[in-house]
Design a protein around this motif. Structure first.
Motif, PDB file in Angstrom:
ATOM      1  N   GLN A  97       0.708  -1.280   0.297  1.00  0.00           N
ATOM      2  CA  GLN A  97      -0.009   0.268  -0.431  1.00  0.00           C
ATOM      3  C   GLN A  97       0.711   1.446  -0.246  1.00  0.00           C
ATOM      4  O   GLN A  97       0.710   2.606  -0.824  1.00  0.00           O
ATOM      5  N   ASP A 101      -1.877  -4.863  -2.330  1.00  0.00           N
ATOM      6  CA  ASP A 101      -3.124  -3.806  -0.750  1.00  0.00           C
ATOM      7  C   ASP A 101      -3.196  -2.519  -1.442  1.00  0.00           C
ATOM      8  O   ASP A 101      -2.622  -1.588  -1.059  1.00  0.00           O
ATOM      9  N   GLU A 102      -4.605  -1.865  -2.068  1.00  0.00           N
ATOM     10  CA  GLU A 102      -4.857  -0.753  -2.733  1.00  0.00           C
ATOM     11  C   GLU A 102      -3.910  -0.309  -3.539  1.00  0.00           C
ATOM     12  O   GLU A 102      -3.405   0.457  -3.546  1.00  0.00           O
ATOM     13  N   SER A 132      -5.694   2.438  -5.256  1.00  0.00           N
ATOM     14  CA  SER A 132      -5.021   3.871  -4.673  1.00  0.00           C
ATOM     15  C   SER A 132      -4.503   4.821  -5.182  1.00  0.00           C
ATOM     16  O   SER A 132      -2.937   4.337  -5.803  1.00  0.00           O
ATOM     17  N   THR A 177      -8.598  -3.643  -1.372  1.00  0.00           N
ATOM     18  CA  THR A 177      -9.597  -2.967  -1.936  1.00  0.00           C
ATOM     19  C   THR A 177     -10.695  -1.444  -1.174  1.00  0.00           C
ATOM     20  O   THR A 177     -10.948  -2.498  -0.074  1.00  0.00           O
ATOM     21  N   HIS A 178     -11.371  -0.536  -1.477  1.00  0.00           N
ATOM     22  CA  HIS A 178     -12.221   0.230  -0.825  1.00  0.00           C
ATOM     23  C   HIS A 178     -13.537   0.516  -1.816  1.00  0.00           C
ATOM     24  O   HIS A 178     -14.526   0.593  -1.702  1.00  0.00           O
TER      25      HIS A 178
END
Ligand code: ATP
Ligand code: MG
Lengths: 258, 446
Positions: A88, A175-176, A179, A208-209
């Motif tokens: 991330q 991890d993300e 973004s 992810t979000h």
């Protein structure tokens, strides 16, 4: 033989403070799982614990890779087993170029397999790197820049995927990765990961979000983490539900259940 | 009853005498003026006290453990030969073409060669003692007169009186040397090695120069008493790379100074790797308007090595620029000291001075001290300094290891990367590689 990452009843503390409180999760080579959950719920803690970050202490449970507990292994040993974490927040390594680093990473693997190995030849390496950079639409000059040093957010994420493409892990945690990527970059990076999934059956745990990246990298299973536990596991429809309703319904469900 | 007394060791001088000076001068059949200069320097040497830890510049630098019994006896050549020098230290710098190579073993000239290309350009590159005879006017005008006079300090005076070998590089007016030159001072056994480097660039001249001082680990204490003088004329350009890799029981005491003329450029890079003890004064005098001087160092003491680098960037004229970047890694129980001063004389307006010393501590027992300083007497100047000491961060190691690099290799990559900004300033690929190989040996060595 396909590899399996199996996390069983994992409890993890940082500086004595419990963060993960009994996580169970299994990802096999060839599968795609998504892991979602509110900020601070423990997703990155899980990733870093799997990779062997020294700050995260496993107080209970197991992390099995192909049936072998890897909790005592160093990060490099885990990497050489075929695990990969796209960070991330990748750290900058001043003075070490992307190319130099990749070559070291490749050679470390070859050396571990065969101590006599003299390392990848320069032409062979250049070819490999340029090929991977092209598929990720990265400018050639990238190879000569110091790793993550002064990289934009998007460049860092792309560099993570470049490393993944070169190392060809059996199971990757992303991890993300989405973004900080613009819309085009997101597609390119997602395609890069998918190619690996299709070509070498790389298993993916994607954190992810947002739904967007999951439209490219379509998970079979979606997990939701809250307060250090996986509280819900379902199919892709869970993602849409979250986009619409957020996490409140899960919090309620949790407190009702408790 | 017995009383225990601590033996307070003294800062004793080496057991050298005026008779040694006369013997050295006689042995080499020197011109009278040089013999005179030596004797005058000896008188100055005798008049100066040995530096002690009471002196500001030596406060952290105690050399009382030196065994002058072995380190203070003038080194005798003892049959040392060119082949004693490790091949990598005498290889050509660029491909097969050689600008020139001057090499000494135990103070004796074993190779004194300038290639046709440079000779045709009028470049002089040779044994300094030979130059004192063959180019007496040039040597006499510059030796100890402009950059490092004998009264500079005890060891400078000792050197001026007793130097046994040296290298002389002269580039005539307007000549851009087409190839780099290379010199080596090598020692095979313990003793006092006293050498000089004298570089003179006339107006508009330019050259790249690599100078190496090294030895294997010797059986007893040895010393190197050195003087380096770099005289860079107006509009001239000198790139000077000095590598030090003495054996682990050598004490070096050296004075090194450059004088930089109007609109001239000096790029001075040093790699300090070996020795038991090092005290080096390295100074740049920016004498002419528009002069530019850069000083870079890469140092890596391990074990119980001690290195003290004492620098000055003196802005003596307006519109001068100086830039210092020192990078040190320290391992085991090593210690380093860097004291750096930037001075700007009254009148040295529009000057720009920068200095940074960064160290990386790789073991608990290692320690580095940075003492930056500014002495600014002009009012329109920009002078800044930075010093930082750090360790390899866990996050960085973890990141590299997560890609499969074993810990030792990850550390090496970080240290290499740390040194890269200085390495990049070295114009010779094989020298960069040698330094990296040295760093690797040191890192992996127990
Ligand atoms: N190294 C650390 N030191 C101290 N606390 C930590 C550390 N790592 C994680 N934590 C704490 O653990 C909790 C979980 O953090 P984590 O980074 O795993 O969350 P996350 O689910 O990845 O969140 P996000 O979606 O914001 O990335 C947080 O409260 C965080 O502050
Ligand atoms: Mg996170």
């Amino acid at each position: 033989m396909s590899a399996t990452l199996e996390i069983r009843n994992l409890h993890v503390s940082v500086e004595g403070k419990p963060i993960l409180r009994g996580v169970n999760l299994t990802v096999r080579q060839g599968e795609i799982h998504a892991l979602m959950g509110p900020n601070g719920s423990g997703k990155s803690t899980l990733s870093n614990t799997v990779m062997g970050h020294p700050a995260y202490e496993v107080t209970e449970g197991e992390i099995l890779f192909d049936g072998v507990d890897i909790v005592g292994l160093e990060p490099d040993e885990r990497s050489r087993l075929g695990l990969f974490l796209a960070f991330q927040y990748p750290v900058a390594i001043p003075g070490v170029t992307v190319a130099n680093f990749l070559r070291h990473a490749i050679n470390a693997r070859r050396k571990a397999e065969n101590p006599e190995d003299k390392g990848i030849s320069i032409p062979e390496f250049r070819k490999l790197m340029m090929e991977k950079m092209e598929t990720l639409r990265m400018d050639r000059s990238f190879a000569g820049r110091y790793l993550n040093d002064g990289f934009s957010g998007g460049e860092k994420k792309r560099a993570e995927i470049l490393q993944m493409a070169v190392l060809e892990p059996k199971i990757a945690i992303m991890d993300e990765t989405d973004s900080g990527l613009d819309i085009d970059a997101l597609r390119i990076v997602a395609e890069g990961a998918l190619t690996l999934h299709e070509r070498i059956e790389m298993g993916i745990l994607i954190i992810t979000h947002y739904q967007r990246i999951l439209n490219y990298i379509r998970p079979q299973v979606v997990h939701i983490m809250m307060d250090g536990r996986i509280v819900e596991t379902g199919g892709p429809e869970l993602v849409e539900h979250l986009e619409e309703h957020g996490y409140d319904w899960l919090r309620e469900k949790q407190s009702n259940g408790a | 009853m017995t009383t225990r007394r601590r033996v307070a060791r003294e800062f004793t001088p080496p057991p050298l005498t005026r008779a040694d000076v006369e013997a050295v001068s006689k042995q080499y059949d020197e011109p009278i003026w040089l013999r005179q200069a030596r004797l005058e320097a000896w008188a100055q040497y005798e008049a100066l006290p040995m530096p002690t830890t009471q002196d500001e510049a030596w406060r952290r630098t105690d050399y009382r453990h030196i065994d002058w019994g072995s380190a203070g006896a003038l080194l005798s050549p003892n049959g040392g030969a060119f082949d004693d020098i490790p091949p990598e230290n005498r290889d050509p710098l660029l491909g097969e073409e050689r600008g020139g190579l001057v090499a000494f073993v135990d103070g004796k000239p074993v190779h004194d060669e300038i290639g046709e290309v440079l000779a045709a350009q009028g470049v002089i590159f040779m044994d300094l003692r030979r130059a004192a005879r063959e180019h007496a006017d040039l040597v006499r005008a510059h030796l100890g007169t402009r950059a490092v006079p004998p009264d500079e300090g005890k060891f400078a005076a000792l050197n001026a009186a007793l130097w046994t070998h040296g290298v002389f590089l002269y580039v005539p007016r307007g000549v851009q040397a087409a190839l780099p030159v290379h010199s080596v001072f090598y020692a095979t056994h313990p003793g006092a090695l006293i050498g000089r480097v004298l570089v003179v660039l006339e107006e508009g001249a330019s050259v790249d120069f690599l100078h190496e001082t090294l030895s294997p680990t010797l059986g007893a204490d040895g010393s190197y008493i050195g003087v380096t003088e770099l005289i860079v004329g107006d509009d001239a350009r000198l790139r000077y790379v000095a590598l030090q890799d003495w054996g682990l029981n050598v004490f070096e005491f050296s004075h090194q100074r450059a004088r930089v003329g109007r609109d001239a450029r000096l790029d001075w890079i040093t790699g300090q790797m070996g020795g038991k003890f090092l005290k080096a004064f390295m100074e740049i005098e920016l004498d002419g308007e528009g002069a530019w001087g850069r000083m870079s160092a890469l140092y890596f003491p391990a074990d119980t090595q001690f290195m003290d680098l004492d620098t000055q960037q003196n802005h003596n004229a307006p519109h001068t620029t100086s830039d210092l970047l020192f990078k040190g890694a320290l391992k085991d129980h090593a210690r380093s000291v860097w004291q750096g001063m930037i001075k700007a004389l009254p009148g040295a307006q529009k000057t720009d001075g920068f200095q940074a010393n960064r160290t990386m501590i790789l073991s608990r027992g290692a320690r580095s001290d940075s003492i930056p300083g500014l002495e600014i007497q002009a009012n329109d100047v920009r002078c800044t300094h930075a010093a930082a000491t750090g360790q390899i961060e866990d996050e960085v190691l973890y990141y590299l290891m997560s890609r499969g690099l074993p810990r030792a290799e990850a550390e090496k990559l970080v240290v290499d990367g740390f040194f890269v900004p200085v390495l990049d300033r070295i114009p010779f690929e094989n020298v960069r590689e040698r330094l990296l190989a040295h760093v690797e040996r040191k890192l992996l060595g127990a």
